[in-house]
Scaffold this motif. Sequence first.
Motif, PDB file in Angstrom:
ATOM      1  N   LYS A  47       0.835  -1.210   0.000  1.00  0.00           N
ATOM      2  CA  LYS A  47       0.000   0.000   0.000  1.00  0.00           C
ATOM      3  C   LYS A  47       0.870   1.260   0.000  1.00  0.00           C
ATOM      4  N   TRP A  48       0.248   2.379  -0.356  1.00  0.00           N
ATOM      5  CA  TRP A  48       0.929   3.676  -0.378  1.00  0.00           C
ATOM      6  C   TRP A  48       0.362   4.572   0.709  1.00  0.00           C
ATOM      7  N   LEU A  49       1.225   5.322   1.349  1.00  0.00           N
ATOM      8  CA  LEU A  49       0.805   6.364   2.279  1.00  0.00           C
ATOM      9  C   LEU A  49       1.188   7.705   1.658  1.00  0.00           C
ATOM     10  N   MET A  50       0.201   8.569   1.455  1.00  0.00           N
ATOM     11  CA  MET A  50       0.432   9.850   0.799  1.00  0.00           C
ATOM     12  C   MET A  50      -0.357  10.947   1.507  1.00  0.00           C
ATOM     13  N   PRO A  51       0.032  12.213   1.339  1.00  0.00           N
ATOM     14  CA  PRO A  51      -0.722  13.293   1.980  1.00  0.00           C
ATOM     15  C   PRO A  51      -2.114  13.450   1.371  1.00  0.00           C
ATOM     16  N   THR A  52      -3.013  14.073   2.122  1.00  0.00           N
ATOM     17  CA  THR A  52      -4.339  14.383   1.592  1.00  0.00           C
ATOM     18  C   THR A  52      -4.216  15.358   0.423  1.00  0.00           C
ATOM     19  N   MET A  53      -5.156  15.260  -0.497  1.00  0.00           N
ATOM     20  CA  MET A  53      -5.069  15.963  -1.771  1.00  0.00           C
ATOM     21  C   MET A  53      -5.773  17.320  -1.760  1.00  0.00           C
ATOM     22  N   VAL A  54      -5.418  18.131  -2.752  1.00  0.00           N
ATOM     23  CA  VAL A  54      -6.001  19.459  -2.962  1.00  0.00           C
ATOM     24  C   VAL A  54      -6.689  19.454  -4.316  1.00  0.00           C
ATOM     25  N   ASP A  55      -7.971  19.822  -4.336  1.00  0.00           N
ATOM     26  CA  ASP A  55      -8.746  19.833  -5.585  1.00  0.00           C
ATOM     27  C   ASP A  55      -9.057  21.270  -5.990  1.00  0.00           C
ATOM     28  N   LEU A  56      -8.622  21.660  -7.179  1.00  0.00           N
ATOM     29  CA  LEU A  56      -8.776  23.042  -7.632  1.00  0.00           C
ATOM     30  C   LEU A  56     -10.133  23.340  -8.251  1.00  0.00           C
ATOM     31  N   CYS A  57     -10.967  22.323  -8.487  1.00  0.00           N
ATOM     32  CA  CYS A  57     -12.291  22.609  -9.057  1.00  0.00           C
ATOM     33  C   CYS A  57     -13.289  21.503  -8.755  1.00  0.00           C
ATOM     34  N   ALA A  58     -14.253  21.812  -7.890  1.00  0.00           N
ATOM     35  CA  ALA A  58     -15.345  20.889  -7.596  1.00  0.00           C
ATOM     36  C   ALA A  58     -16.588  21.694  -7.250  1.00  0.00           C
ATOM     37  N   ARG A  59     -17.712  21.261  -7.759  1.00  0.00           N
ATOM     38  CA  ARG A  59     -18.987  21.879  -7.391  1.00  0.00           C
ATOM     39  C   ARG A  59     -19.682  20.966  -6.392  1.00  0.00           C
ATOM     40  N   LEU A  60     -20.006  21.522  -5.232  1.00  0.00           N
ATOM     41  CA  LEU A  60     -20.590  20.717  -4.156  1.00  0.00           C
ATOM     42  C   LEU A  60     -22.104  20.888  -4.072  1.00  0.00           C
ATOM     43  N   ASP A 298       0.150  22.303 -14.593  1.00  0.00           N
ATOM     44  CA  ASP A 298       0.675  22.254 -13.229  1.00  0.00           C
ATOM     45  C   ASP A 298       0.042  21.174 -12.369  1.00  0.00           C
ATOM     46  N   ALA A 299      -1.262  20.975 -12.492  1.00  0.00           N
ATOM     47  CA  ALA A 299      -1.966  20.133 -11.524  1.00  0.00           C
ATOM     48  C   ALA A 299      -3.143  19.414 -12.174  1.00  0.00           C
ATOM     49  N   ILE A 300      -3.641  18.415 -11.466  1.00  0.00           N
ATOM     50  CA  ILE A 300      -4.834  17.669 -11.893  1.00  0.00           C
ATOM     51  C   ILE A 300      -5.966  17.978 -10.923  1.00  0.00           C
ATOM     52  N   SER A 301      -7.134  18.328 -11.454  1.00  0.00           N
ATOM     53  CA  SER A 301      -8.319  18.576 -10.618  1.00  0.00           C
ATOM     54  C   SER A 301      -9.347  17.476 -10.857  1.00  0.00           C
ATOM     55  N   THR A 302     -10.364  17.416  -9.995  1.00  0.00           N
ATOM     56  CA  THR A 302     -11.418  16.406 -10.192  1.00  0.00           C
ATOM     57  C   THR A 302     -12.473  16.881 -11.177  1.00  0.00           C
ATOM     58  N   VAL A 348       1.530  11.804  -7.207  1.00  0.00           N
ATOM     59  CA  VAL A 348       1.133  12.376  -5.915  1.00  0.00           C
ATOM     60  C   VAL A 348       1.419  13.878  -5.887  1.00  0.00           C
ATOM     61  N   GLU A 349       2.555  14.275  -6.426  1.00  0.00           N
ATOM     62  CA  GLU A 349       2.914  15.696  -6.446  1.00  0.00           C
ATOM     63  C   GLU A 349       1.892  16.514  -7.224  1.00  0.00           C
ATOM     64  N   LYS A 350       1.327  15.954  -8.302  1.00  0.00           N
ATOM     65  CA  LYS A 350       0.377  16.678  -9.153  1.00  0.00           C
ATOM     66  C   LYS A 350      -0.983  16.883  -8.488  1.00  0.00           C
ATOM     67  N   VAL A 351      -1.260  16.146  -7.425  1.00  0.00           N
ATOM     68  CA  VAL A 351      -2.566  16.268  -6.760  1.00  0.00           C
ATOM     69  C   VAL A 351      -2.441  16.787  -5.318  1.00  0.00           C
ATOM     70  N   THR A 352      -1.209  17.139  -4.924  1.00  0.00           N
ATOM     71  CA  THR A 352      -0.995  17.639  -3.553  1.00  0.00           C
ATOM     72  C   THR A 352      -0.197  18.940  -3.557  1.00  0.00           C
ATOM     73  N   VAL A 353       1.095  18.818  -3.648  1.00  0.00           N
ATOM     74  CA  VAL A 353       1.976  19.985  -3.604  1.00  0.00           C
ATOM     75  C   VAL A 353       1.688  20.963  -4.740  1.00  0.00           C
ATOM     76  N   ALA A 354       1.539  20.437  -5.968  1.00  0.00           N
ATOM     77  CA  ALA A 354       1.359  21.316  -7.133  1.00  0.00           C
ATOM     78  C   ALA A 354       0.105  22.180  -7.025  1.00  0.00           C
ATOM     79  N   PRO A 355      -1.088  21.599  -6.769  1.00  0.00           N
ATOM     80  CA  PRO A 355      -2.260  22.468  -6.636  1.00  0.00           C
ATOM     81  C   PRO A 355      -2.189  23.400  -5.432  1.00  0.00           C
ATOM     82  N   ALA A 356      -1.533  22.959  -4.353  1.00  0.00           N
ATOM     83  CA  ALA A 356      -1.381  23.838  -3.189  1.00  0.00           C
ATOM     84  C   ALA A 356      -0.540  25.063  -3.549  1.00  0.00           C
ATOM     85  N   LYS A 357       0.504  24.857  -4.341  1.00  0.00           N
ATOM     86  CA  LYS A 357       1.340  25.984  -4.761  1.00  0.00           C
ATOM     87  C   LYS A 357       0.606  26.878  -5.750  1.00  0.00           C
ATOM     88  N   VAL A 358      -0.159  26.279  -6.661  1.00  0.00           N
ATOM     89  CA  VAL A 358      -0.967  27.068  -7.599  1.00  0.00           C
ATOM     90  C   VAL A 358      -1.894  28.001  -6.837  1.00  0.00           C
TER      91      VAL A 358
END
Length: 411
Positions: A47-60, A298-302, A348-358
Amino acid sequence: MTIVKIENVRVLNPIDQTDSVETVFIENGKRVASSNHIAETLDGQGKWLMPTMVDLCARLREPGQQQHGTLKSEGKAARENGILHVFTPPDSQPIVQDNGALIHGLVEKAMLDGGIYLQVIGAQTQGLNGKQPANMAGLKKGGCTAVSNANAPFADDDVVIRTLEYAAGLDMTVVFYAEEHQIAKDGCVHEGFVASRQGLPMIPALAETLAIAKYLLMVEVTGVRAHFGLLSCGASVELIKTAKAKGLPVTCDVAMHQLHLTDQLIDGFNSLAHVRPPLRSEQDKTLLRQGLKDGVIDAISTHHEPLSSSAKMAPFAETQPGFTAFDTFVPFGVQLIHEGLFEPLAWVEKVTVAPAKVANMYERWVAESGWVLVDPELEWVLNKGSIVSNGKNTPLINQTVKGKVVRSFTS
């Protein structure tokens, strides 16, 4: 406090760029040194352990569209799929994102009801009318760091320029979901063979690329920091690449589904494949993947858009566009790795660090993020019972997918 010990787990840590098999101790969502007060021990083999992700576009869907989803239901879906920070566009119904005071209440409700850190993108114009600039100073005071007109058109280009100057003066980011409405008109699918054969109204790639080219010229003149969300065309990647080479303050993201799905899915008037921007060609998919791998994107969004079943039960062009996407985000990411586009740490970088920096919130994300345990080999069926989101609107419905968040560790 409860401490969980995870043995033999592959830790993918984009913060310090490490990828190693370790034994890890987690307390309240944070890694800690070894402890004698262990409440639970897990076997992390495979299994992989990774940080929680950042999503740059979601409609709730809340406020105003609770028949599709709520902050509670979609917040739970985000958390259970490893996403803790969510950015939402300013086009709820009614529109409240032009009022800084109301935005603060939404953020609080998202944490209280759904347990997520909601980041509201403010309205660029009053009520998204495309005519008068919104009170961006008030929005910034209410916690907004970015503004957008979402998918609403501007009355004219002068309005765009004035709002960009306003945002630049406040050091706010402007988010573009680029589409030239005079070209897109009433289109609903990619301009291509499948759409032509079915007689569906089309949205040519030019609707996106022409808008991006125009806005980039405005960015260059005003100096505003700009983010281009949800790229769908290969030609868009080249435009962004050129802008970055010129040193313009520009970033961009792509929705995960654009890296996997194409307009072939609309065959047979499949309304579950109706999304905006539309699914494009195989060539566009290939070029978007390459742009992501090269670092232009830079990043991947949902691009999560939950919808009730009735929203997809009309003739194709009359159905509401959108995919439920929280539950497919990790399986699609794992697929990118299995197909050799990325090593796990790079994804992992594209869904965590990268969107956070964006989003200019890297330090905050580091402080607030937790960890998630992913089983990249777990196969499961994506059906109405297994999808956590209220929305079951995905063209992958009833298909077997691989990869899933099996445990979240947050404070």
